[in-house]
Design an enzyme around this catalytic site. Structure first.
Site, short mmCIF file in Angstrom:
data_model
loop_
_atom_site.label_atom_id
_atom_site.label_comp_id
_atom_site.label_asym_id
_atom_site.label_seq_id
_atom_site.Cartn_x
_atom_site.Cartn_y
_atom_site.Cartn_z
CB CYS A 109 -17.67 -5.03 -33.72
SG CYS A 109 -19.16 -5.94 -34.14
CD GLU A 144 -21.63 8.92 -22.28
OE1 GLU A 144 -21.11 9.17 -23.37
OE2 GLU A 144 -22.17 9.80 -21.57
CD GLU A 315 -19.60 11.21 -18.07
OE1 GLU A 315 -19.81 12.03 -18.98
OE2 GLU A 315 -19.03 10.13 -18.25
CD1 TRP A 323 -19.56 16.92 -25.55
CD2 TRP A 323 -21.59 16.82 -26.47
NE1 TRP A 323 -20.47 16.73 -24.52
CE2 TRP A 323 -21.72 16.66 -25.06
CE3 TRP A 323 -22.74 16.79 -27.26
CZ2 TRP A 323 -22.96 16.49 -24.44
CZ3 TRP A 323 -23.98 16.62 -26.63
CH2 TRP A 323 -24.07 16.47 -25.24
CD GLU A 363 -14.21 14.79 -23.64
OE1 GLU A 363 -13.89 14.74 -22.43
OE2 GLU A 363 -15.03 14.00 -24.16
CD GLN A 364 -7.14 21.35 -26.98
OE1 GLN A 364 -7.13 22.56 -27.14
NE2 GLN A 364 -6.18 20.58 -27.41
CG MET A 365 -12.29 24.04 -26.97
SD MET A 365 -12.74 24.79 -28.51
CE MET A 365 -13.10 26.45 -28.01
CG HIS A 366 -16.25 19.09 -21.53
ND1 HIS A 366 -16.55 19.24 -20.19
CD2 HIS A 366 -17.23 18.32 -22.04
CE1 HIS A 366 -17.66 18.58 -19.91
NE2 HIS A 366 -18.10 18.02 -21.01
C1 GAL Z 1 -19.71 11.92 -22.07
C2 GAL Z 1 -18.58 10.92 -21.87
C3 GAL Z 1 -17.37 11.58 -21.23
C4 GAL Z 1 -17.07 12.88 -21.87
C5 GAL Z 1 -18.27 13.76 -21.80
C6 GAL Z 1 -18.06 15.14 -22.37
O1 GAL Z 1 -20.54 11.52 -23.10
O2 GAL Z 1 -18.99 9.83 -21.08
O3 GAL Z 1 -16.29 10.70 -21.33
O4 GAL Z 1 -16.68 12.66 -23.19
O5 GAL Z 1 -19.32 13.15 -22.51
O6 GAL Z 1 -19.21 15.92 -22.26
#
Ligand code: GAL
Length: 634
Positions: A109, A144, A315, A323, A363-366
């Site tokens: 928080c 973020e 990024e 996601w 995030e294995q599928m990223h």
């Molecule tokens: C962003 C985040 C990253 C990673 C990414 C995955 O929102 O800053 O750490 O999670 O998404 O797409």
């Protein structure tokens, strides 16, 4: 300035033996930047006060020695489990009163004094250790702000901090009661200590209360960020930035940006498409592998303003993400297109997220530039292509756009506390206008409500500014540009009451909004000449030349002076396009009618074209392949 590329790397995810090879591969590819550290708190400080710097020292040395410039993040988005033992009440609490538990990230928080102290402590430790390290070329604060809906927290800590904030803002509770209209429903308070947070009420809380809470929450983010920036600046001369997001509007990014040297944002065009853009199901299908043709550009233009002209994409999606509701792979060419589009809008750098796909955890599928087995993933081929192109291409020279579009986070909060209709949002309204402007082939600068110098612009659009300061009204009244206001301009005073004289109350203009209505999605009001009013409409009285009317004669857009037009509705794309075209004509601004999915941006003496379609396109004598990019000298 030559545009540069980079990547996001997590040395703590990989055995130390492969760092040097990774670094060499990054350098071979031609990358300039490597961003590290933003989630590594537990590896740096396994237990309270127990530091393990060795691995990070070595990672920085290896990456730096390979010629890479390092962006070091403060790791405060991922407080280790032990911080929770020390501060069991540091968790954010959701609107239903449930704590946001440990086990992912962003579980703090912003109002928790103990957590703020932890965050300052770890920031100071990092800044002290690496502040003068020659390889550290920039800093990132946290990660973020706002991701996973974490700005509004309904914790005890927030309740107390909110009361202090109210006392500071209003001085006495009588002033607060009067400002909010708390005579209504006998809400008036006897002391600031009686004011709770605006959740868990039987029906809606007073919108003035809701707006105050959102303003307070935004101020908490600004203060949290500033605390880190002050510490970093005392120890380092490297610039400081934060990585903002797509369509996160819960805090005032312009205010956070005031404390930073530049802005960055995280661009996930396919991730955004299904639930952030507001695209029709047909467009979601058509652009499923390309992303929305206007959404990235909007944020490029927004964050250029937030960064006071300096910004990056820190990024960039390089392949499927993990996601979104569904996660297709990009059409070949799109990673390159997204990168060049960012450059055309003025990005100094684009960094791909992430270097290598993680074989474990959330995030294995990223996708990354590399597969988990270290082989190259398809995104890498396009990164390499862009690298080669940057070397040969003429630099992108920034140029002022002909159109200024005002964006205001406080207006977004005001629409959120009292939308008056399902799906009515300020962001949606502004984005529709942005899209319509882009569809006319225009380049746009987004500016804040603090902007006073409009020199060089031809058209200024300021939709939906629920509260407008007298000073801004006066500046827009003085402007010789064409100015488009409405709907809801000046609809509330600073404390969220309807002002009298009735809005928009513009200087020397005979115009007032007498009644407003929101419309079901299936009750559009067709416009004479094409297009329709949708979602929301205002009845107005005043004098001027009608520019848009409904088929049955209600005025929808009224030109109230030589330079000012008031739009009394939310129009569909066709209606908006017609109105904007008229205003551009009055402003002496040439427009084009771009086909679906084709977009452009002017920079220097060139116009950059982007084909977001999954098929080739021909326009005014040139051809672009699917996902094609074209630089047209002008
Ligand atoms: C962003 C985040 C990253 C990673 C990414 C995955 O929102 O800053 O750490 O999670 O998404 O797409």
């Amino acid at each position: 300035m030559k545009r540069t590329l980079g990547t996001c790397y997590y040395p703590e995810h990989w055995p130390e033996e492969i760092w040097a090879e990774d670094a060499a591969r990054m350098a071979d590819l031609g990358l300039t930047w490597v961003r590290i550290g933003e989630f590594a708190w537990r590896r740096i400080e396994p237990g309270p006060g127990e530091f393990d710097w060795g691995w990070l020292d070595r990672a920085i040395e290896i990456l730096g020695d390979a010629g890479l410039r390092i962006v070091l993040g403060t790791p405060t988005a991922t407080p280790p489990r032990w911080t929770l033992d020390r501060h069991p009440d540091m968790l954010a609490v959701d609107v239903e009163g449930r704590p946001r538990g440990f086990g992912s990230r962003r579980h703090y928080c912003f109002s928790h004094a103990g957590y703020l102290a932890e965050s300052k402590r770890i920031t100071a430790a990092l800044a002290e250790r690496y502040g003068r390290n020659p390889h550290i070329a920039a800093w990132q604060t946290d990660n973020e702000y706002g991701c996973h809906d974490t700005i509004l927290s309904y914790s005890e800590a927030a309740r107390h901090a909110f009361r202090d904030w109210l006392a500071e803002r209003y001085g006495t509770v009588a002033v607060l009661n009067a400002a909010w209209g708390n005579v209504f429903w006998s809400i008036a308070y006897n002391s600031f200590d009686q004011v709770d947070l605006p959740n868990l009420t039987v029906t809606e809380a007073n919108p003035a209360h809701g707006l105050a809470f959102r303003r307070f929450s935004s101020d908490q983010v600004v203060a949290f960020n500033r605390a880190q920036v002050d510490i970093i600046r005392a120890a380092s001369d490297a610039p400081v930035m934060h990585n903002y997001m797509g369509r996160i509007t819960d805090f005032d990014h312009f205010e956070v940006g005031e404390d930073l040297d530049f802005a960055t944002w995280d661009s996930y065009p396919l991730g955004f498409l299904e639930d952030r853009v507001g695209a029709t199901p047909q467009d979601q299908r058509h652009f499923a592998r390309q992303g929305d043709p206007d959404f990235q550009a909007f944020h490029h233009d927004l964050y250029r303003a937030v960064g006071k002209g300096r910004w990056w994409v820190v990024e960039q999606q390089p392949g499927p993400v993990n996601w979104a509701p569904s996660n297709p792979a990009p059409l070949p060419g799109m990673v390159r297109l997204w990168t060049w589009e960012a450059f055309a809008h003025g990005a100094e750098a684009v960094c791909y997220f992430r270097w290598r796909q993680a074989p474990f955890a959330q995030e294995q599928m990223h996708a990354g530039l590399l597969r988990p087995d270290h082989a190259e993933a398809p995104g890498m081929t396009e990164a390499r292509q862009v690298m080669a192109e940057i070397a040969d291409a003429p630099d992108v020279v920034p140029k002022q756009a002909p159109v200024a579009l005002i964006f205001d986070y406080d207006a977004d909060a005001a629409w959120a506390v009292q939308p008056h209709g399902m799906d009515l949002s300020y962001f949606g309204l502004v984005f529709d206008m942005y899209r319509a402007l882009r569809g006319l082939g225009l380049s746009i600068d987004i500016v804040s409500t603090q902007q006073r110098d409009f020199d060089g612009y031809r058209l200024i659009c300021a939709p939906g500014l629920v509260h407008m300061s007298d000073d801004l009204k006066a500046a827009l009244a003085r402007a010789d540009q064409q100015v488009l206001l409405g709907p809801r301009s000046g609809a509330r005073d600073a404390e969220f009451s309807i002002p009298v004289p009735l809005p928009p109350d513009l200087p020397d203009v005979d115009l007032c909004v007498t009644r407003v209505e929101s419309l079901r999605a299936d009750m559009p009001r067709p416009l004479a000449g094409g297009g329709a009013v949708q979602f929301y409409r205002e009845e107005i009285e005043g004098s001027g030349a009608p520019l848009l009317q409904t088929e049955d004669g209600d005025v929808v857009a009224l030109k109230v002076s030589d330079s000012t037009t008031y739009l009394a509705a939310w129009c569909d794309a066709k209606g908006l396009g017609r109105l904007l075209k008229d205003l551009c004509f009055a402003a002496g601004l040439a427009t084009m009618d771009l086909p679906r999915g084709l977009r452009c941006r002017e920079a220097g003496d060139a116009r950059y074209w982007f084909n977001y379609n999954p098929h080739p396109i021909e326009f005014e004598g040139f051809k672009l392949p699917a996902a094609g990019v074209f630089r047209q000298a002008m």
